[in-house]
Design an enzyme around this catalytic site. Structure first.
Site: not given
Length: 308
Positions: A89, A181
């Site tokens: 991220d 993610r």
């Protein structure tokens, strides 16, 4: 003698539209304080920087958490192409870069391999346990952690927007245990350009929708105010994924004592996991067998209701 836990005997669900920043645990603690509840938990962790549906269970509703956790969930998120990070991220360190940028058609074609039954390796910075320790702790300590791939059901994954050449907005509906993610990381790898999540929002989780959520500001403004109680949903909402069978009064009394109890025929077959109700209130969850529910979880009758 065990110390008695302070607080109200309050049961139900509060859907919170979590802002970016607080952890899921911090939000649960805030809700418990605001409602002065004895017991609280949540159905599905959101990363601190993620927003959206965080379903907080209170009192007896905590017994229904597994059924919400196992339900489908929907996310909207943005993938930034051209960079991979160690956390997958925008909070992490950039570990690889590329000048390549995929077209809409290339993204749509690549998404097909992420739909259905897939195997997914969770991010190294995640709460997955490795030899009894959280992966994120090992990663922070500089250890090169190896995480085994896990099965994930992805019902839908679609491209919804393309703000610029380096960004794609996607929506995904998936089952328990999915890491958005990891989807961004693996999509970037499949497209040969790297990728990571820049923002993430959970739209719904099982029966709970973000449009029904209260904000952190509302929770704080209505703290210890009866007006906050009005936002509570009944614990039975957490059982909406299971068939409901109506119990007889005598059956309910037996079920509340942990014994098999008689239920009326309904939309359930022998061996199904179901929940029994009496006058619309949850009595127990269990396995249906030949007119009887064999309980695995029993709900305490609300104050003022007898067990007969």
């Amino acid at each position: 003698m065990a110390r008695k836990r302070k607080g109200r005997d309050i049961s139900g669900w509060l859907v919170v539209d979590k802002p970016a920043g607080p952890t899921s645990t911090a939000m649960v603690n805030k809700v418990r304080w605001a409602l002065q509840a004895k017991k609280a938990g949540h159905a599905g962790t959101l990363d601190p920087e993620a927003t959206g549906v965080l379903a907080v269970a209170l009192g007896e509703a905590t017994k229904t958490v597994p059924f919400v956790t196992d339900a489908l969930k929907a996310y909207r998120f943005a993938v930034r192409f051209g960079q991979a990070t160690n956390t997958d991220d925008a909070e992490g360190e950039v570990i690889a870069q590329s000048d390549a940028r995929p077209s809409d058609e290339e993204i749509k074609e690549a998404l097909g391999s992420f739909i259905g039954d897939i195997m997914q390796v969770p991010p190294k910075f995640s709460a997955v346990k490795i030899d009894g320790q959280r992966a994120y702790k090992l990663a922070r300590d500089g250890e090169d952690v190896e995480i085994a791939a896990r099965p994930l059901w992805v019902e839908e994954l679609v491209l919804t927007d393309r703000p610029d050449a380096g960004t794609a907005v996607l929506e995904m509906t998936c089952g328990k245990g999915g890491y958005v993610r990891a989807i961004a990381r693996d999509l970037g790898a499949a497209l040969g350009c790297h990728g990571h999540v820049t923002w993430l929002r959970r739209l719904w989780s099982g029966p709970f929708d973000v449009e029904d959520g209260v904000t952190l500001e509302q929770v704080e403004a209505l703290a210890q105010d009866p007006a906050l109680d009005a936002h509570l949903l009944p614990l039975e909402v957490g059982l909406s994924e299971l068939p409901e069978l109506r119990s007889t009064p005598d059956g309910a009394a037996k079920l509340r004592n942990g014994n098999p109890g008689m239920v009326h025929p309904g939309d359930a077959e022998y061996g199904d996991e179901c929940w029994a109700s009496l006058d619309g209130r949850a009595v127990a969850v269990g396995i249906y067998k030949a007119g009887m529910l064999h309980p695995s979880r029993v709900f305490v009758a609300p104050q003022g209701e007898g067990s007969q």
